[in-house]
Design an enzyme around this catalytic site. Sequence first.
Site, PDB file in Angstrom:
ATOM      1  N   ILE A 133      -4.545   6.377   3.707  1.00 32.54           N
ATOM      2  CA  ILE A 133      -3.113   6.488   3.990  1.00 32.54           C
ATOM      3  C   ILE A 133      -2.571   7.840   3.544  1.00 32.54           C
ATOM      4  O   ILE A 133      -1.787   8.471   4.251  1.00 32.54           O
ATOM      5  CB  ILE A 133      -2.351   5.346   3.290  1.00 32.54           C
ATOM      6  CG1 ILE A 133      -2.695   3.999   3.933  1.00 32.54           C
ATOM      7  CG2 ILE A 133      -0.843   5.581   3.349  1.00 32.54           C
ATOM      8  CD1 ILE A 133      -2.127   2.798   3.181  1.00 32.54           C
TER       9      ILE A 133
ATOM     10  N   ASP B  43      -5.957  14.577  -5.656  1.00 35.84           N
ATOM     11  CA  ASP B  43      -6.921  13.496  -5.466  1.00 35.84           C
ATOM     12  C   ASP B  43      -8.013  13.678  -6.503  1.00 35.84           C
ATOM     13  O   ASP B  43      -8.146  14.761  -7.105  1.00 35.84           O
ATOM     14  CB  ASP B  43      -7.518  13.534  -4.055  1.00 35.84           C
ATOM     15  CG  ASP B  43      -7.913  12.151  -3.541  1.00 35.84           C
ATOM     16  OD1 ASP B  43      -8.862  11.579  -4.089  1.00 35.84           O
ATOM     17  OD2 ASP B  43      -7.272  11.651  -2.604  1.00 35.84           O
TER      18      ASP B  43
ATOM     19  N   VAL C 161      -3.948  10.518 -11.673  1.00 38.49           N
ATOM     20  CA  VAL C 161      -2.593  10.255 -12.147  1.00 38.49           C
ATOM     21  C   VAL C 161      -2.557   9.376 -13.387  1.00 38.49           C
ATOM     22  O   VAL C 161      -1.491   9.212 -13.998  1.00 38.49           O
ATOM     23  CB  VAL C 161      -1.715   9.637 -11.036  1.00 38.49           C
ATOM     24  CG1 VAL C 161      -1.566  10.597  -9.861  1.00 38.49           C
ATOM     25  CG2 VAL C 161      -2.252   8.283 -10.587  1.00 38.49           C
TER      26      VAL C 161
ATOM     27  N   TYR D 122      -3.354  -6.280  -9.285  1.00 36.76           N
ATOM     28  CA  TYR D 122      -2.867  -5.480  -8.154  1.00 36.76           C
ATOM     29  C   TYR D 122      -1.466  -5.936  -7.757  1.00 36.76           C
ATOM     30  O   TYR D 122      -0.544  -5.122  -7.635  1.00 36.76           O
ATOM     31  CB  TYR D 122      -3.822  -5.622  -6.970  1.00 36.76           C
ATOM     32  CG  TYR D 122      -3.415  -4.832  -5.745  1.00 36.76           C
ATOM     33  CD1 TYR D 122      -3.654  -3.464  -5.680  1.00 36.76           C
ATOM     34  CD2 TYR D 122      -2.798  -5.460  -4.665  1.00 36.76           C
ATOM     35  CE1 TYR D 122      -3.280  -2.729  -4.556  1.00 36.76           C
ATOM     36  CE2 TYR D 122      -2.420  -4.743  -3.545  1.00 36.76           C
ATOM     37  CZ  TYR D 122      -2.670  -3.377  -3.490  1.00 36.76           C
ATOM     38  OH  TYR D 122      -2.289  -2.666  -2.391  1.00 36.76           O
TER      39      TYR D 122
END
Length: 257
Positions: free
Chosen positions: A24, A43, A63, A153
């Site tokens: 995405i 990334d 991140v 999640y």
Amino acid sequence: MTVVESLTPRHGLRVLITAGANGIGLAIAKAFQEAGARVHVCDIDTQALASLPEGISHTVADVSKEEDVDRLFQDVVSLGGLDVVVNNAGIAGPTAGIDEIDNDAWTRTIDINLNGQYRVAHRATPLLKESQGLLINLASVAGRLGFAYRTPYAASKWAVVGLTKSLAIELGPEGVRVNAILPGIVRGPRIEKVIEDRAVKRGLSYAEMEQENLSKISMRRMVEPSDIASMALFLSAPGGSNVSGQALSVCANVESL
């Protein structure tokens, strides 16, 4: 301005996309570049970063690591500011019952999917205030529906929606818009792995598990990464200028998970 013109992002937007080298994120990066934006991505996949289209700058960054996010924003200085930030980085997390999930797997899922979005928003907000820009947080339909065997999640994605709505209220008076995009079942390698893992957990074949998933979508089909990119472009265009604080599902109407 015509209606058609209102659906086209302004040329030269300065855009940051986390996890922008695959899936995405890559679809969003390509779409913004095609619309005339200056695009920077981060990334952890160095091979994918090396294969990015010419003109998209990048940083190797995870991140979940504060020092990596610091380095990312040192590199972003080259854009001269930010108009759009797409908080896309995330992982699927474990597929298991709550009594089977270990602490490390739970913590890593939350740290990337939620805390990672905080870290990026924390650093990006001063730049977005300057430009009266846009923050897009990638959540999931699992941020509005329960998801058995995928609790870390789902919990992280529900939290992303809460983060989005809270930041929209906080930053709106300063001209910053904040929205969440909630993808459904997006075609690609990541969902194939999720289907495979759930099939094993449920004692089903891959084909049976895939068909069960599709049966819970009213349009009976997966969405494409380009569908998510199209929504990001709309939110960045003049026509989306009064859309803020929204959790926008792009999912062909997933009814349950």
